[in-house]
Design a protein around this motif. Sequence first.
Motif, short mmCIF file in Angstrom:
data_model
loop_
_atom_site.label_atom_id
_atom_site.label_comp_id
_atom_site.label_asym_id
_atom_site.label_seq_id
_atom_site.Cartn_x
_atom_site.Cartn_y
_atom_site.Cartn_z
N VAL A 269 28.01 24.77 -52.18
CA VAL A 269 28.49 24.81 -50.79
C VAL A 269 29.99 25.05 -50.76
O VAL A 269 30.50 25.91 -50.01
N THR A 273 32.59 28.07 -49.50
CA THR A 273 33.53 27.75 -48.44
C THR A 273 34.96 28.09 -48.81
O THR A 273 35.69 28.72 -48.05
N ALA A 329 18.35 26.24 -48.60
CA ALA A 329 19.38 26.43 -47.58
C ALA A 329 20.73 26.75 -48.20
O ALA A 329 21.46 27.63 -47.71
N ARG A 333 22.75 30.51 -47.98
CA ARG A 333 24.09 30.61 -47.39
C ARG A 333 24.94 31.68 -48.08
O ARG A 333 25.87 32.21 -47.48
N LEU A 336 26.03 35.11 -46.71
CA LEU A 336 27.22 35.30 -45.89
C LEU A 336 28.30 36.12 -46.61
O LEU A 336 29.16 36.71 -45.95
N PHE A 359 29.15 30.12 -40.60
CA PHE A 359 29.78 29.65 -41.83
C PHE A 359 30.25 28.20 -41.69
O PHE A 359 29.95 27.35 -42.54
N SER A 362 27.19 25.65 -41.13
CA SER A 362 26.40 25.41 -42.34
C SER A 362 27.17 24.55 -43.34
O SER A 362 26.57 23.72 -44.04
N ASN A 363 28.49 24.71 -43.42
CA ASN A 363 29.28 23.89 -44.33
C ASN A 363 29.19 22.41 -43.94
O ASN A 363 28.89 21.55 -44.78
#
Length: 416
Positions: A269, A273, A329, A333, A336, A359, A362-363
Amino acid sequence: MADNYKNQAPEKLQGKYKAMVVSCILGIGSLVSWNSLLTIGDYYYRVFPDYHPSRVLIFVYLPFALGTILILSYHESKISTRKRNMIGYILFTVSTFLLIVLDLTTKGHGGIGPYTGICAIIALFGIADSAVRGGMIGDLSLMCPELIQSFTGGLAVAGVITSAFRLITKAAFEKSHDGLRKGAMIFLAISTFIEFLCVMLYAYVFPKLPIVMYYRRKAASEGSKTVSADLAVAGIQSQLTDDDLNNERLSNRELLLQNIDYAVNLFLVYVLTLSILPGFLYENTGQHGLGAWYALVLIAVCNWWDLVGRYAPLVKWLKLENRKGLVVAVLARFLLVPAFYFTARYGDQGWMIMLISIFGFSNGYLTVCILTTAPKEYTGPEKNALGNLLVIFITGGAFSGSALGWLWLIGKENAF
């Protein structure tokens, strides 16, 4: 233990909602200084145009954060949570104030000297971040999920607050002489005050809340030594028996192996990010109708949806707890990445704002789902240790993502 905590139900203890509010404020304090630095990025780009501040500063910040959390997590069971968090919040307060002092001393001039000074202060940010975030998440992991959710929600609130204030100050000072600098200094002053408030709250308010005392007494009865100082502040003497001290707990290795999917998910994740935020938004999105406001608006939108995502799991049917579902999930991501590439190259600002909303949401959503699901069915000391281990993977993912973020500069003129 002399206390009759075993006959009490946590839900009936007073102070739960107050504890949630205080946890949220402490979450704000753990990230507000760093978010302030991100949101005054336009000021640092004017002062240091050739030094890629949004990329370099985070690349300075994260190695110190990662090194510190590794050391603290290794010795976690022997370190007083109170001392650790107090040192972290005090360090945040002092280092944020030093940014103001440095700017006033150099009169806002650029050059390698002032830039090196900022980098040194940012290294202190990294040390403070690991002390506080690992300490707080570890401590809150042994309490009810609502408190850790409130703390992580505070991380997003910090982003929303700083983005809102930055837009206000930019509008207020845009036409005045040296407006960017004035706005930045006001920003850092507000952040310093918030950090000082967190020092006071953690020192005198948080340890005396009934629900916090309840869970800390329970953790102490299970052999935790990290909560003793906080219990003493609350006027409670921890009465550990030899059996309590000899309670066997899972090793860090065993905890990690049992929760490796949660740890890797958090790593992935934050790899994604930090590969996008903030460098890509400042340097790779081009010029659009919003002009100098564009990057600030994108960061504000991202922070807002990050906040929404962190509170979405409060709706039970929206919360994702299935371990395989979380893996799917997190991996999905990464779609993106090409979306950002093609949107930055061919799309307009409307598409980019929509993309950054997904973005940000979801983070925040995945972070809260993982952190509130993972620390279950363990003793207090084990939950504390697991919380620290998960923060290692968050920080490691952020560090890796910030390094990968430089790849967006390939093919750009004057990239390095």
